[in-house]
Write a protein that holds these residues in place. Structure first.
Motif, short mmCIF file in Angstrom:
data_model
loop_
_atom_site.label_atom_id
_atom_site.label_comp_id
_atom_site.label_asym_id
_atom_site.label_seq_id
_atom_site.Cartn_x
_atom_site.Cartn_y
_atom_site.Cartn_z
N ALA A 1 38.70 23.06 1.66
CA ALA A 1 39.12 23.46 3.00
C ALA A 1 38.65 22.43 4.02
N GLY A 2 39.51 22.16 4.98
CA GLY A 2 39.13 21.26 6.07
C GLY A 2 39.33 19.79 5.81
N ALA A 3 39.87 19.41 4.65
CA ALA A 3 40.14 17.98 4.41
C ALA A 3 41.05 17.46 5.51
N ARG A 4 40.86 16.22 5.89
CA ARG A 4 41.63 15.65 6.99
C ARG A 4 42.86 14.90 6.52
N VAL A 5 42.83 14.44 5.27
CA VAL A 5 43.95 13.69 4.70
C VAL A 5 44.40 14.41 3.44
N LEU A 6 45.72 14.58 3.30
CA LEU A 6 46.30 15.25 2.13
C LEU A 6 47.19 14.26 1.40
N VAL A 7 46.87 14.00 0.14
CA VAL A 7 47.65 13.11 -0.71
C VAL A 7 48.46 13.98 -1.66
N CYS A 8 49.78 13.90 -1.55
CA CYS A 8 50.68 14.73 -2.36
C CYS A 8 51.46 13.84 -3.31
N GLY A 9 51.13 13.90 -4.58
CA GLY A 9 51.81 13.08 -5.57
C GLY A 9 52.68 13.92 -6.49
N GLN A 10 52.96 13.36 -7.67
CA GLN A 10 53.84 14.02 -8.63
C GLN A 10 53.07 14.92 -9.58
N ALA A 11 52.32 14.32 -10.48
CA ALA A 11 51.52 15.05 -11.46
C ALA A 11 50.54 14.07 -12.08
N PRO A 12 49.43 14.55 -12.59
CA PRO A 12 48.49 13.64 -13.24
C PRO A 12 49.14 12.94 -14.43
N GLY A 13 48.72 11.71 -14.67
CA GLY A 13 49.12 10.99 -15.87
C GLY A 13 48.12 11.27 -16.99
N THR B 1 52.36 17.76 -7.16
CA THR B 1 53.42 18.76 -7.32
C THR B 1 53.11 19.68 -8.50
N ALA B 2 52.48 19.14 -9.54
CA ALA B 2 51.99 19.93 -10.66
C ALA B 2 50.56 19.49 -10.94
N PHE B 3 49.68 20.43 -11.22
CA PHE B 3 48.27 20.13 -11.41
C PHE B 3 47.95 19.52 -12.77
N CYS B 4 48.84 19.69 -13.75
CA CYS B 4 48.58 19.20 -15.10
C CYS B 4 49.48 18.03 -15.46
N PHE B 5 49.00 17.21 -16.37
CA PHE B 5 49.80 16.17 -17.01
C PHE B 5 50.93 16.87 -17.76
N PRO B 6 52.20 16.57 -17.43
CA PRO B 6 53.30 17.27 -18.10
C PRO B 6 53.63 16.76 -19.48
N GLY B 7 53.08 15.61 -19.86
CA GLY B 7 53.33 15.06 -21.19
C GLY B 7 54.45 14.05 -21.20
N TYR B 8 54.72 13.55 -22.41
CA TYR B 8 55.80 12.58 -22.62
C TYR B 8 56.90 13.21 -23.45
N LEU C 1 57.46 13.32 -18.56
CA LEU C 1 58.26 14.51 -18.29
C LEU C 1 58.09 14.90 -16.83
N PRO C 2 59.07 15.58 -16.25
CA PRO C 2 58.94 16.00 -14.85
C PRO C 2 57.87 17.07 -14.69
N PRO C 3 57.28 17.15 -13.50
CA PRO C 3 56.30 18.21 -13.27
C PRO C 3 56.97 19.58 -13.31
N PRO C 4 56.41 20.53 -14.04
CA PRO C 4 57.02 21.86 -14.12
C PRO C 4 57.08 22.53 -12.74
N LYS C 5 58.25 23.02 -12.39
CA LYS C 5 58.47 23.68 -11.10
C LYS C 5 57.59 24.92 -10.94
N VAL C 6 57.29 25.57 -12.06
CA VAL C 6 56.52 26.81 -12.01
C VAL C 6 55.13 26.58 -11.41
N CYS C 7 54.59 25.39 -11.56
CA CYS C 7 53.27 25.10 -10.98
C CYS C 7 53.33 25.18 -9.46
#
Length: 196
Positions: free
Chosen positions: A35-47, A87-94, A101-107
């Motif tokens: 909470a309170g972070a000043r900068v938000l980095v929004c990426g795809q998913a972990p590799g 966009t997804a918290f987990c590595f979606p795999g190959y 693979l794309p980040p699962p929308k459900v996340c």
């Protein structure tokens, strides 16, 4: 906040999906915000490397991202200052060919509303790549077109390509990105992190 983070870390919604990938891995959500972070980095998913280390952008892409932001590792990994919300918290795999693979929308649908609310308002928001752009802005144009239109974004919002080596060709074709966007990004991040 801690309860939400623990819930996300314990999420196994995609366990069967990940077990069916080429990597056959188990979920390992990478939760990196406060909470309170000043900068938000929004990426795809972990590799895969982030999946193994548990630290977001813990690779050469992260080194370039930190350079673009004008911050060191210590600042970047201080969750009270910089939140990382993929966009997804987990590595979606190959897939079978070894491609990401794309980040699962459900996340996104399950966790992101609560996570964004828990983080609260930020001063700088950095959207990295097509999935983050579509999720946060609803913009379906090509990433290069949205990045080129960077001045049209809301104040404090920066749309950038992924800092991967795969985008070296983009950077060579578009020197304005590092010549114009990066200095503005660094100024905004610097101001956000020094403001009391």
């Amino acid at each position: 906040m801690e309860e939400l983070k623990d819930e996300i870390r314990g999420c196994r919604i995609c366990a069967e999906r990940f077990a069916a990938t080429k990597t056959r891995h188990a979920p390992r959500p990478c939760v990196w915000f406060s909470a309170g972070a000043r900068v938000l980095v929004c990426g795809q998913a972990p590799g895969l490397r982030v999946h193994e280390s548990g630290r977001p952008f813990d690779d050469r892409s992260g080194d370039r991202l930190r350079d673009w932001m004008g911050v060191d590792r210590e600042t970047f990994y201080d969750t009270t200052r910089v939140a990382v919300l993929p966009t997804a918290f987990c590595f979606p795999g190959y897939d079978a060919k070894g491609s990401d693979l794309p980040p699962p929308k459900v996340c996104w649908e399950t966790w992101h509303g609560d996570a964004l609310q828990a983080i609260g308002p930020v001063q700088v928001r950095i959207l990295i790549g097509g999935y983050a752009i579509r999720r946060h802005l609803g913009d379906t144009r090509r990433v290069s077109d949205v990045v080129a239109d960077w001045r049209a974004q809301a104040p404090g919002t920066f749309v950038i390509p992924h800092p991967s080596w795969r985008n070296n060709a983009f950077l060579r074709r578009h020197p304005w990105f590092e010549g114009e966007v990066v200095p503005e990004l660094q100024r905004a991040v610097g101001a956000a992190l020094t403001r009391r």
